[in-house]
Motif scaffolding. Structure first.
Motif, short mmCIF file in Angstrom:
data_model
loop_
_atom_site.label_atom_id
_atom_site.label_comp_id
_atom_site.label_asym_id
_atom_site.label_seq_id
_atom_site.Cartn_x
_atom_site.Cartn_y
_atom_site.Cartn_z
N PHE A 188 48.86 -83.33 4.55
CA PHE A 188 49.39 -82.02 4.93
C PHE A 188 48.97 -80.91 3.96
O PHE A 188 49.33 -79.76 4.16
N GLY A 189 48.25 -81.27 2.92
CA GLY A 189 47.84 -80.27 1.95
C GLY A 189 48.92 -79.87 0.97
O GLY A 189 48.85 -78.81 0.33
N ILE A 190 49.94 -80.72 0.81
CA ILE A 190 51.01 -80.46 -0.15
C ILE A 190 50.59 -81.03 -1.51
O ILE A 190 50.26 -82.22 -1.61
N GLU A 191 50.61 -80.23 -2.54
CA GLU A 191 50.22 -80.66 -3.87
C GLU A 191 51.18 -81.75 -4.37
O GLU A 191 52.40 -81.57 -4.34
N ASP A 218 52.91 -70.92 16.26
CA ASP A 218 52.17 -71.20 15.03
C ASP A 218 51.56 -72.59 15.17
O ASP A 218 51.77 -73.28 16.17
N ASP A 219 50.81 -73.01 14.16
CA ASP A 219 50.21 -74.34 14.19
C ASP A 219 51.28 -75.42 14.21
O ASP A 219 52.32 -75.30 13.54
N TYR A 220 51.02 -76.46 14.98
CA TYR A 220 51.86 -77.67 14.95
C TYR A 220 51.27 -78.52 13.83
O TYR A 220 50.25 -79.18 14.00
N GLU A 221 51.90 -78.44 12.65
CA GLU A 221 51.28 -78.95 11.44
C GLU A 221 50.95 -80.45 11.52
O GLU A 221 49.94 -80.89 10.96
N THR A 222 51.78 -81.23 12.19
CA THR A 222 51.52 -82.67 12.27
C THR A 222 50.25 -82.95 13.06
O THR A 222 49.46 -83.82 12.69
N ILE A 223 50.06 -82.20 14.14
CA ILE A 223 48.83 -82.35 14.91
C ILE A 223 47.62 -81.90 14.08
O ILE A 223 46.60 -82.60 14.01
N LYS A 224 47.75 -80.76 13.46
CA LYS A 224 46.65 -80.21 12.66
C LYS A 224 46.23 -81.16 11.55
O LYS A 224 45.04 -81.32 11.26
N PRO A 228 43.00 -86.68 15.52
CA PRO A 228 41.53 -86.64 15.46
C PRO A 228 41.01 -85.28 15.90
O PRO A 228 41.52 -84.68 16.86
N LYS A 229 39.98 -84.77 15.22
CA LYS A 229 39.44 -83.45 15.53
C LYS A 229 38.93 -83.38 16.97
O LYS A 229 39.10 -82.37 17.66
N GLU A 230 38.32 -84.47 17.44
CA GLU A 230 37.83 -84.50 18.82
C GLU A 230 38.96 -84.26 19.81
O GLU A 230 38.82 -83.52 20.79
N ARG A 231 40.12 -84.86 19.55
CA ARG A 231 41.26 -84.69 20.44
C ARG A 231 41.85 -83.28 20.33
O ARG A 231 42.24 -82.67 21.33
N GLN A 232 41.91 -82.75 19.11
CA GLN A 232 42.43 -81.40 18.95
C GLN A 232 41.61 -80.40 19.75
O GLN A 232 42.16 -79.46 20.35
N LEU A 241 48.42 -77.34 23.40
CA LEU A 241 48.98 -77.54 22.06
C LEU A 241 50.40 -76.97 22.04
O LEU A 241 50.62 -75.81 22.41
N PRO A 242 51.37 -77.75 21.60
CA PRO A 242 52.76 -77.30 21.61
C PRO A 242 53.07 -76.35 20.46
O PRO A 242 52.34 -76.29 19.47
N ILE A 243 54.16 -75.61 20.59
CA ILE A 243 54.68 -74.76 19.51
C ILE A 243 55.63 -75.57 18.64
O ILE A 243 55.53 -75.58 17.42
#
Length: 687
Positions: A188-191, A218-224, A228-232, A241-243
């Motif tokens: 998730f990009g959390i330090e 906004d972005d659905y962070e779990t999906i992001k 897989p990028k192909e699925r996104q 894409l859900p909110i």
């Protein structure tokens, strides 16, 4: 039967009998065998769908069918025992409901507003508001999907709140999954450097709770972070894409309300959004939170089935889905203090058992929690008279268990503000979780009631059929990768044909088919054709109980799969509770990556032969969203809507790469899975 009921039944029969000459046509069967995808009722209208539903209804199992064909002899013995003592079961009640309403089965009954209920007939092809069959069916389907999101979403909410409360010091439970917390935080990009596990748990809980409840786009962070990028890219192109989970459920009920969304295509687009919210919050976030708090568990062996019940112990069953309080109940019950209390009451000790997902989550984390049955068989387990305390939280807890519990003086305790049973005692978190600090007190009280119930039940006769088996449980991505030194070995085995394909077999049980027979019949066909099976949730119980999850079960597999298993592994890998679909999808993704292909192109399948509830509708949709076909022996309520049925069973092949396949014959369904896996292999150029 009232006059109105008689009129309704006569009206329905008139439509059926008026068209006895119509040629029956099973679209699901045609799809399964590559035939024309057109629907007969596109041209024939109501007559054809009524005929199709009538034919489908003929396939429904009876109680006698279950007695004659159940694969589990313990089930047969307990059904006869319940009949002998005059207690009804789900099988009796299913028979009493026959004939089930054709309009309901076809999905063309609308009761959203009070101008109805409306149904689609030759005389009335539209509802009062003008809704046609496709709109009515799509709205009903979307509301079911939204309910599934809410159900698994509520599961996620309690887990994520528990994780947050631990981080805040309000809940005195250890964090056993620190490694999992740090891995997910990095994704998730959390330090993570210099951060304590508690602090990271709090940050992770906040991100996942935001995906659950975000009100603004906004972005659905779990999906992001995890999809897989192909699925996104596919989901972005389809604009699905859900909110947030809350938003998609909110929107689903809004757009299906009176006079709002009148386009079935738009309704089905929201259906797909609900599928993503279900997957990434109800399943993935639930799984992350559970693993963070309780660890991923370990490979273990467990006794399974009713014969594993022990006389002379304080026998406590946990039933449901929520792990927080269950974990503390098990810890308290296994403590020396409470074991001694049980012995002072005349017991040999305290033994824990599980019904449905609570035990499947616990059995590979805490030694000695014995799985007994899925939800449909719960009454049969209670009918042994061996249970002193039944601890029920949420979902798949049928109200009928109270009748059986009263007969055998079994104390029933409910532990969620969302789920109460008349006559049960209630020791639970309140609606605001303001008493979360009392978790240990609640657990101590509940286990104490078990000991008290044992002392009060010494005169209750006990009947335990002598059927039990040992199963291997607790498979996950981590220990599978460790076993094989990564996923490359599995990818190579797939490519060589040692493993022809992999099927994730899950879902509920349903009395429309012979109880647990469909799961076993599908599994038998797959295994002898060298197809490896993953399993979790209610569908896993017959596989656990009948030896498929033991090393000896490899004898059921074909020669190539047996060679791969090498006498060390079972042919069915048990991964846990329903949210542990995440484990299966992670392994699918790891093998696909090692093979250098997209998940959608791999020889994979999802099967829920006996699905029955709203969560099951979403679970199969979630895998189709990843491009994996889903296979079932139970029809969804869409036969009255040609366009909606075509959307599920044909049209999404182009957009998602996957469709829903239905065949009421489990062996024929298995053969179709095998044929489709072979097509995938051929497309990949594999042997």
């Amino acid at each position: 039967m009232s006059t109105n009921d008689r009129h309704e039944q006569t009206h329905e029969q008139e439509h059926l009998h008026a068209h006895d000459h119509a040629h029956p046509h099973d679209h699901a069967h045609d799809h399964a065998h590559g035939h024309d995808h057109s629907h007969p009722h596109v041209h024939g209208g109501v007559a054809d769908y009524m005929k199709a539903v009538a034919e489908y209804r003929k396939t429904f199992a009876s109680k006698q069918d279950v007695l004659d064909h159940t694969p589990d002899p313990a089930v047969r013995e307990m059904m006869l025992r319940m009949e002998q003592i005059g207690l009804s079961t789900v099988f009796d009640r299913f028979d009493a409901q026959k004939p089930q309403c054709s309009f309901g089965l076809a999905g063309v009954c609308c009761k959203i507003c009070n101008m109805g209920p409306c149904k689609i007939t030759p005389k009335s092809p539209r509802g009062v508001c003008g809704a046609d069959a496709d709109l009515i069916v799509s709205r009903n389907l979307l509301r079911s999907a939204a309910a599934g999101v809410a159900q698994h979403g509520a599961h996620a909410r309690e887990i994520l709140l528990s994780l947050k409360f631990i981080a805040e010091g309000r809940l005195a439970l250890p964090l056993l999954g620190e490694k999992r917390i740090r891995e997910v935080c990095r994704a998730f990009g959390i330090e993570t450097r210099g951060q304590s596990a508690k602090r990271l748990a709090g940050k992770l809980a906040d991100v996942l709770l935001a995906d659950l409840s975000r009100p603004t786009p906004d972005d659905y962070e779990t999906i992001k972070a995890l999809a897989p990028k192909e699925r996104q890219e596919v989901w972005q192109k389809l604009d699905i894409l859900p909110i947030s989970a809350y938003n998609e459920v909110f929107d689903a009920y809004h757009r299906t309300g009176v006079g709002t969304d009148g386009d079935w295509r738009s309704i089905m687009q929201q259906f797909l959004r609900c599928g993503l919210a279900f997957c990434f919050t109800g399943v993935v976030a639930s799984n992350i939170g559970t693993d963070a708090m309780f660890g991923i568990g370990h490979r273990a062996t467990s006794k399974v089935n009713i014969g594993a019940l022990k006389k002379g112990y304080v026998n406590i069953a946990v039933h449901g889905h929520l792990p927080t309080l269950v974990s503390e109940i098990v810890r308290i019950g296994r403590s020396e203090e409470f074991q001694e209390k049980a012995k002072k009451a005349g017991a040999k000790g305290i033994q824990f058992y599980g019904i449905c997902c609570s035990c499947l989550a616990a059995m590979y984390r805490y030694e000695g929690v014995i799985p007994l049955s899925n939800a449909v068989g719960a009454e049969l387990v209670l009918g042994t008279g061996a249970l002193d305390l039944w601890v029920a939280d949420v979902q798949d807890v049928y109200p009928a268990i109270m009748d059986v519990a009263r007969c055998f003086k079994t104390t029933v305790v409910t532990t969620s503000d969302s789920a109460r049973l008349p006559g049960a005692e209630h020791y639970a978190y309140d609606h605001h979780h303001s008493n979360i600090e009392d978790t240990e007190k609640l657990a101590r009280k509940i286990v104490t009631r078990g000991i008290e119930s044992f002392a009060a039940r010494r005169d209750v006769p006990v009947f335990i059929p002598a059927y039990e088996v040992t199963a291997d449980v607790g498979f996950n991505a981590e220990n599978i990768a460790e076993e094989f030194g990564g996923f490359g070995t599995l990818a190579a085995a797939l490519k060589s044909g040692e493993i022809r394909g992999i099927v994730n077999m899950v879902g509920c049980s349903n009395p429309r088919v012979v109880y647990e027979r469909a799961v076993v019949d599908v599994a038998d066909e797959l295994l002898k054709n060298d197809i490896l099976i993953f399993t979790n949730g209610c569908a896993s119980f017959p596989l656990l109980k009948l030896g498929y999850c033991s090393k000896a079960g490899a004898a059921k597999a074909g020669a190539h799969l047996q060679q791969f298993l090498a006498g060390k592994l079972p042919p069915v890998w048990h991964m846990g509770e329903c949210i542990d679909n995440t484990r299966a999808s992670t392994v699918f993704g790891g093998i696909a990556q090692a093979a250098g292909h997209a998940i959608k192109d791999m020889p994979y399948a999802f099967a829920s032969p006996e699905w029955s509830n709203e969560k099951g509708l979403d679970a199969s949709l979630a895998f189709r969203l990843f491009g994996i076909d889903s296979y079932h022996c139970v029809e969804p309520p869409v036969q009255g809507a040609p366009n909606v049925e075509r959307f599920l069973k044909h049209d999404t092949k182009e957009t998602l790469g996957a469709v829903m396949v239905v065949n009421t014959d489990p062996k024929a369904l298995a053969k179709q899975i095998i044929a489709d896996i072979e097509k995938a292999r051929q497309a990949l150029g594999w042997k």
